[in-house]
Write a protein that holds these residues in place. Sequence first.
Motif, PDB file in Angstrom:
ATOM      1  N   UNK A  59       0.846  -1.184   0.000  1.00 17.09           N
ATOM      2  CA  UNK A  59       0.000   0.000   0.000  1.00 17.09           C
ATOM      3  C   UNK A  59       0.886   1.240   0.000  1.00 17.09           C
ATOM      4  N   UNK A  60       0.518   2.249  -0.750  1.00 18.41           N
ATOM      5  CA  UNK A  60       1.271   3.489  -0.809  1.00 18.41           C
ATOM      6  C   UNK A  60       2.378   3.445  -1.832  1.00 18.41           C
ATOM      7  N   UNK A  61       3.468   4.139  -1.504  1.00 17.96           N
ATOM      8  CA  UNK A  61       4.577   4.246  -2.434  1.00 17.96           C
ATOM      9  C   UNK A  61       5.607   3.155  -2.243  1.00 17.96           C
ATOM     10  N   UNK A  62       6.384   2.939  -3.306  1.00 16.54           N
ATOM     11  CA  UNK A  62       7.426   1.924  -3.266  1.00 16.54           C
ATOM     12  C   UNK A  62       8.621   2.421  -4.070  1.00 16.54           C
ATOM     13  N   UNK A  63       9.791   2.260  -3.512  1.00 12.06           N
ATOM     14  CA  UNK A  63      11.026   2.565  -4.214  1.00 12.06           C
ATOM     15  C   UNK A  63      11.741   1.245  -4.472  1.00 12.06           C
ATOM     16  N   UNK A  64      11.983   0.953  -5.735  1.00 13.18           N
ATOM     17  CA  UNK A  64      12.713  -0.260  -6.095  1.00 13.18           C
ATOM     18  C   UNK A  64      14.135  -0.106  -5.557  1.00 13.18           C
ATOM     19  N   UNK A  65      14.637  -1.142  -4.928  1.00 15.64           N
ATOM     20  CA  UNK A  65      15.957  -1.118  -4.299  1.00 15.64           C
ATOM     21  C   UNK A  65      17.052  -0.852  -5.332  1.00 15.64           C
ATOM     22  N   UNK A  66      17.912   0.085  -5.020  1.00 10.55           N
ATOM     23  CA  UNK A  66      19.059   0.373  -5.881  1.00 10.55           C
ATOM     24  C   UNK A  66      19.878  -0.898  -6.039  1.00 10.55           C
ATOM     25  N   UNK A  67      20.333  -1.164  -7.243  1.00 14.25           N
ATOM     26  CA  UNK A  67      21.071  -2.389  -7.539  1.00 14.25           C
ATOM     27  C   UNK A  67      20.201  -3.439  -8.215  1.00 14.25           C
ATOM     28  N   UNK A  68      18.884  -3.286  -8.106  1.00 18.23           N
ATOM     29  CA  UNK A  68      17.956  -4.205  -8.779  1.00 18.23           C
ATOM     30  C   UNK A  68      18.123  -4.033 -10.282  1.00 18.23           C
ATOM     31  N   UNK A  69      18.249  -5.140 -11.010  1.00 19.18           N
ATOM     32  CA  UNK A  69      18.455  -5.099 -12.461  1.00 19.18           C
ATOM     33  C   UNK A  69      17.160  -5.257 -13.250  1.00 19.18           C
ATOM     34  N   UNK A  70      16.212  -6.041 -12.720  1.00 19.40           N
ATOM     35  CA  UNK A  70      14.996  -6.325 -13.488  1.00 19.40           C
ATOM     36  C   UNK A  70      13.778  -6.359 -12.575  1.00 19.40           C
ATOM     37  N   UNK A  71      12.640  -5.989 -13.159  1.00 20.71           N
ATOM     38  CA  UNK A  71      11.348  -6.126 -12.494  1.00 20.71           C
ATOM     39  C   UNK A  71      10.600  -7.197 -13.285  1.00 20.71           C
ATOM     40  N   UNK A  72      10.227  -8.257 -12.616  1.00 17.46           N
ATOM     41  CA  UNK A  72       9.667  -9.451 -13.265  1.00 17.46           C
ATOM     42  C   UNK A  72       8.310  -9.199 -13.906  1.00 17.46           C
ATOM     43  N   UNK A  73       7.955 -10.073 -14.851  1.00 25.37           N
ATOM     44  CA  UNK A  73       6.625 -10.050 -15.461  1.00 25.37           C
ATOM     45  C   UNK A  73       5.574 -10.062 -14.355  1.00 25.37           C
ATOM     46  N   UNK A  74       4.602  -9.183 -14.470  1.00 26.12           N
ATOM     47  CA  UNK A  74       3.443  -9.104 -13.576  1.00 26.12           C
ATOM     48  C   UNK A  74       3.814  -8.935 -12.091  1.00 26.12           C
ATOM     49  N   UNK A  75       5.002  -8.418 -11.809  1.00 21.76           N
ATOM     50  CA  UNK A  75       5.491  -8.284 -10.429  1.00 21.76           C
ATOM     51  C   UNK A  75       4.530  -7.517  -9.523  1.00 21.76           C
ATOM     52  N   UNK A  76       3.939  -6.455 -10.023  1.00 24.41           N
ATOM     53  CA  UNK A  76       3.039  -5.627  -9.222  1.00 24.41           C
ATOM     54  C   UNK A  76       1.624  -5.606  -9.808  1.00 24.41           C
ATOM     55  N   UNK A  77       1.338  -6.489 -10.737  1.00 26.13           N
ATOM     56  CA  UNK A  77       0.033  -6.501 -11.417  1.00 26.13           C
ATOM     57  C   UNK A  77      -1.107  -6.567 -10.410  1.00 26.13           C
ATOM     58  N   UNK A  78      -2.125  -5.762 -10.669  1.00 25.34           N
ATOM     59  CA  UNK A  78      -3.347  -5.706  -9.862  1.00 25.34           C
ATOM     60  C   UNK A  78      -3.128  -5.236  -8.427  1.00 25.34           C
ATOM     61  N   UNK A  79      -2.014  -4.575  -8.147  1.00 24.24           N
ATOM     62  CA  UNK A  79      -1.785  -3.976  -6.818  1.00 24.24           C
ATOM     63  C   UNK A  79      -2.433  -2.590  -6.821  1.00 24.24           C
ATOM     64  N   UNK A  80      -3.725  -2.554  -6.641  1.00 26.33           N
ATOM     65  CA  UNK A  80      -4.489  -1.308  -6.728  1.00 26.33           C
ATOM     66  C   UNK A  80      -4.074  -0.293  -5.673  1.00 26.33           C
ATOM     67  N   UNK A  81      -3.486  -0.742  -4.574  1.00 19.05           N
ATOM     68  CA  UNK A  81      -3.103   0.181  -3.508  1.00 19.05           C
ATOM     69  C   UNK A  81      -1.717   0.802  -3.722  1.00 19.05           C
ATOM     70  N   UNK A  82      -1.012   0.394  -4.772  1.00 20.78           N
ATOM     71  CA  UNK A  82       0.296   0.980  -5.090  1.00 20.78           C
ATOM     72  C   UNK A  82       0.060   2.353  -5.705  1.00 20.78           C
ATOM     73  N   UNK A  83       0.494   3.416  -5.022  1.00 19.26           N
ATOM     74  CA  UNK A  83       0.203   4.767  -5.488  1.00 19.26           C
ATOM     75  C   UNK A  83       1.372   5.469  -6.148  1.00 19.26           C
ATOM     76  N   UNK A  84       2.596   5.060  -5.822  1.00 19.52           N
ATOM     77  CA  UNK A  84       3.746   5.674  -6.485  1.00 19.52           C
ATOM     78  C   UNK A  84       4.882   4.653  -6.555  1.00 19.52           C
ATOM     79  N   UNK A  85       5.737   4.855  -7.559  1.00 16.91           N
ATOM     80  CA  UNK A  85       6.864   3.949  -7.750  1.00 16.91           C
ATOM     81  C   UNK A  85       8.066   4.774  -8.213  1.00 16.91           C
ATOM     82  N   UNK A  86       9.209   4.505  -7.619  1.00 17.43           N
ATOM     83  CA  UNK A  86      10.467   5.128  -8.036  1.00 17.43           C
ATOM     84  C   UNK A  86      11.376   4.022  -8.548  1.00 17.43           C
TER      85      UNK A  86
END
Length: 168
Positions: free
Chosen positions: A1-28
Amino acid sequence: SGGYTVTSGTKAIADMAFADCASLTSISIPDSVVYIGEYAFYNTGISKLIFDQTGTEELAFAKGAFRKAINNTSTSTTSSSYFELELPARLKAISEEAFYEAKFVAVKFNEGTQTIGNYAFANNSYLYGNSYNSSTRGGTLAFPQSVTTVGDYAFYKCTKLTVLDLDE
């Protein structure tokens, strides 16, 4: 729920990783991310999307990476909720359906973008252009010189766009 910052050093975000997360409001997304998978943010409630603009390693989106993901149609230029999507220069190709049915009012391309895929921004009836101007009924979308290909129906049903400016 809310905002999320992808951890520095992460190389890839997987298929459908956050799909249907309606409560995700921001992403960095940090400059270490080089791949965003198919439908990674499909149907989320993102109202703020921030790409670190300092990276140099090429970034790739899979099909539909942000399809129906962004839902910020605020046009208040005095409000922090006003949303302009700024794509990083290291994003050379905007994939098919990358922002299909995403809702935002402006997009900025940086020099370096070469290809805009089929249906990449289609069905966004809120998109005005590179910036929002409340005094006009429609807007202009200008592309940097680096853009060589705009796919079929890339801006289909983007009804507020009145001019596509392809730099010669």
